[in-house]
Motif scaffolding. Structure first.
Motif, PDB file in Angstrom:
ATOM      1  N   ILE A 175       0.837  -1.210   0.000  1.00  0.00           N
ATOM      2  CA  ILE A 175       0.000   0.000   0.000  1.00  0.00           C
ATOM      3  C   ILE A 175       0.868   1.255   0.000  1.00  0.00           C
ATOM      4  O   ILE A 175       0.605   2.202  -0.741  1.00  0.00           O
ATOM      5  CB  ILE A 175      -0.938  -0.008   1.229  1.00  0.00           C
ATOM      6  N   THR A 176       1.919   1.251   0.820  1.00  0.00           N
ATOM      7  CA  THR A 176       2.784   2.431   0.937  1.00  0.00           C
ATOM      8  C   THR A 176       3.503   2.731  -0.371  1.00  0.00           C
ATOM      9  O   THR A 176       3.489   3.869  -0.853  1.00  0.00           O
ATOM     10  CB  THR A 176       3.819   2.220   2.056  1.00  0.00           C
ATOM     11  N   ILE A 177       4.137   1.720  -0.955  1.00  0.00           N
ATOM     12  CA  ILE A 177       4.864   1.927  -2.210  1.00  0.00           C
ATOM     13  C   ILE A 177       3.894   2.300  -3.327  1.00  0.00           C
ATOM     14  O   ILE A 177       4.193   3.173  -4.162  1.00  0.00           O
ATOM     15  CB  ILE A 177       5.667   0.674  -2.579  1.00  0.00           C
ATOM     16  N   GLY A 178       2.732   1.678  -3.349  1.00  0.00           N
ATOM     17  CA  GLY A 178       1.741   2.025  -4.362  1.00  0.00           C
ATOM     18  C   GLY A 178       1.283   3.464  -4.245  1.00  0.00           C
ATOM     19  O   GLY A 178       1.115   4.161  -5.250  1.00  0.00           O
ATOM     20  N   PHE A 179       1.085   3.922  -3.022  1.00  0.00           N
ATOM     21  CA  PHE A 179       0.658   5.302  -2.805  1.00  0.00           C
ATOM     22  C   PHE A 179       1.750   6.286  -3.233  1.00  0.00           C
ATOM     23  O   PHE A 179       1.454   7.323  -3.841  1.00  0.00           O
ATOM     24  CB  PHE A 179       0.310   5.514  -1.338  1.00  0.00           C
ATOM     25  N   VAL A 180       3.015   5.961  -2.926  1.00  0.00           N
ATOM     26  CA  VAL A 180       4.133   6.822  -3.341  1.00  0.00           C
ATOM     27  C   VAL A 180       4.201   6.895  -4.861  1.00  0.00           C
ATOM     28  O   VAL A 180       4.365   7.978  -5.447  1.00  0.00           O
ATOM     29  CB  VAL A 180       5.467   6.303  -2.762  1.00  0.00           C
ATOM     30  N   SER A 183       1.336   9.042  -6.183  1.00  0.00           N
ATOM     31  CA  SER A 183       1.591  10.457  -5.891  1.00  0.00           C
ATOM     32  C   SER A 183       2.613  11.038  -6.857  1.00  0.00           C
ATOM     33  O   SER A 183       2.452  12.167  -7.352  1.00  0.00           O
ATOM     34  CB  SER A 183       2.076  10.621  -4.445  1.00  0.00           C
ATOM     35  N   LEU A 184       3.670  10.277  -7.147  1.00  0.00           N
ATOM     36  CA  LEU A 184       4.686  10.740  -8.100  1.00  0.00           C
ATOM     37  C   LEU A 184       4.101  10.877  -9.504  1.00  0.00           C
ATOM     38  O   LEU A 184       4.433  11.821 -10.235  1.00  0.00           O
ATOM     39  CB  LEU A 184       5.863   9.767  -8.115  1.00  0.00           C
ATOM     40  N   ASP A 185       3.234   9.948  -9.863  1.00  0.00           N
ATOM     41  CA  ASP A 185       2.584  10.020 -11.174  1.00  0.00           C
ATOM     42  C   ASP A 185       1.781  11.312 -11.308  1.00  0.00           C
ATOM     43  O   ASP A 185       1.875  12.014 -12.322  1.00  0.00           O
ATOM     44  CB  ASP A 185       1.677   8.799 -11.353  1.00  0.00           C
TER      45      ASP A 185
END
Length: 251
Positions: A175-180, A183-185
Motif C-alpha cells: 500500500i505504501t509503495i503504491g501510494f508513493v 503520488s509521483l505520477d
C-alpha cells in the motif's frame, strides 16, 4: 478462483470498502443535488446518474481503496504465513497467484456495477424529492465508456498494489509503495517542466485523455497511446509479480 472468491467474501475489508464506497457515493450525489437546487441547475436523470457516484468515489478515496484491495489478498498470506501450505496444495505457483489477480478484478468490476446502480437510484430519488429537472442527458454508450475507463483505471491501481505487496511480502509495504508511486505520477503530470515524452507514459494523463476523447473534447494524448499505457500498467505488474513469485523461496 472459487476458493479465492470465498476467501475474499469472508474478509471484512472488502465489505468495508464497498460500504464506504456506497456511503461516499450517496454523500457526493446528495451534495451535488443540494448545490444544483441552490444554483437552479439540472441534476441527475438517466443515465448520467450511473457514473456520478463512481467518479466521486474515485476522485476521493477510490485510489487508496484499490491499492488496499490489491495489496491485502497477497500480503495477508505472508502475514499469516500461509503461502507454504497454499503452494504445497497447488501444482503451479503461477496459476495460484493469477487466480488471486483474476478474482480481484472480478470483485472490483462487480463493485463498480453495484456503486453505479446505487448512484443512479439515489440520483433519481433525490431528483424527484427536490423537484430538480434532469436536463439533457448524454448517450448511454458514452456513460458506459466512461464507466469502463474508470473501472480500468481502478483495476490498474489494484494491480500495482498487488505487485508491490508481492515484492515487499507485506500488505503495508504494498500500500505504501503504491501510494508513493501514484503520488509521483500525479506530481509529474502537474509539473510543466516535465517533457511530454515522459508524460505520455504516465497513468494520469492517459486516463484524462481517454475521458476527453469519450466526451468529444481535445485530448492531450492520441487514443492509441492512452489505451497502450493503461494496458501496460494493468498487465506488466501482474507479469512481474508472477515471475517474482514463481522463483521466490517460501520455505
Amino acid at each position: 478462483m472459487h476458493t479465492e472468491l470465498i476467501k475474499l467474501g469472508k474478509r471484512w475489508l472488502g465489505w468495508l470498502i464497498l460500504g464506504a464506497s456506497l456511503g461516499l457515493a450517496t454523500a457526493g450525489v446528495l451534495l451535488v443535488a443540494i448545490l444544483s437546487r441552490r444554483m437552479q441547475e439540472s441534476f441527475g436523470g438517466f443515465p448520467s446518474g450511473l457514473v456520478a457516484g463512481p467518479e466521486l468515489v474515485a476522485q476521493s478515496f477510490g485510489s487508496m481503496f484499490m491499492l488496499v484491495l490489491g495489496a491485502v489478498p497477497v500480503g495477508s498470506e505472508y502475514g499469516y504465513d500461509t503461502w507454504k501450505n497454499l503452494v504445497a496444495r497447488h501444482a503451479s505457483r503461477v496459476r495460484l497467484l493469477a487466480a488471486k489477480w483474476l478474482t480481484l478484478l472480478g470483485v472490483l468490476l462487480l463493485g463498480v456495477i453495484v456503486v453505479s446502480l446505487w448512484s443512479q437510484g439515489v440520483a433519481l430519488v433525490l431528483g424527484s424529492m427536490l423537484d430538480l429537472p434532469a436536463g439533457e442527458q448524454p448517450a448511454l454508450s458514452q456513460i458506459l465508456l466512461r464507466l469502463g475507463v474508470l473501472a480500468w483505471f481502478l483495476a490498474v491501481l489494484a494491480s500495482v498494489g498487488f505487485l508491490c505487496a508481492t515484492l515487499t511480502r507485506s500488505s503495508v509495504g504494498g500500500i505504501t509503495i503504491g501510494f508513493v508511486w501514484l503520488s509521483l505520477d500525479g506530481l509529474l503530470t502537474m509539473v510543466e517542466r516535465v517533457p511530454m515524452a515522459v508524460k505520455r507514459w504516465l497513468l494520469t494523463p492517459a486516463q484524462a485523455s481517454l475521458n476527453a476523447a469519450i466526451a468529444g473534447q481535445p485530448a492531450a494524448l492520441p487514443l492509441w497511446n492512452s489505451l497502450l499505457v493503461l494496458l501496460l500498467y494493468l498487465l506488466v505488474p501482474l507479469i512481474i509479480a508472477l515471475l517474482v513469485f514463481r522463483e521466490r523461496d517460501l520455505t
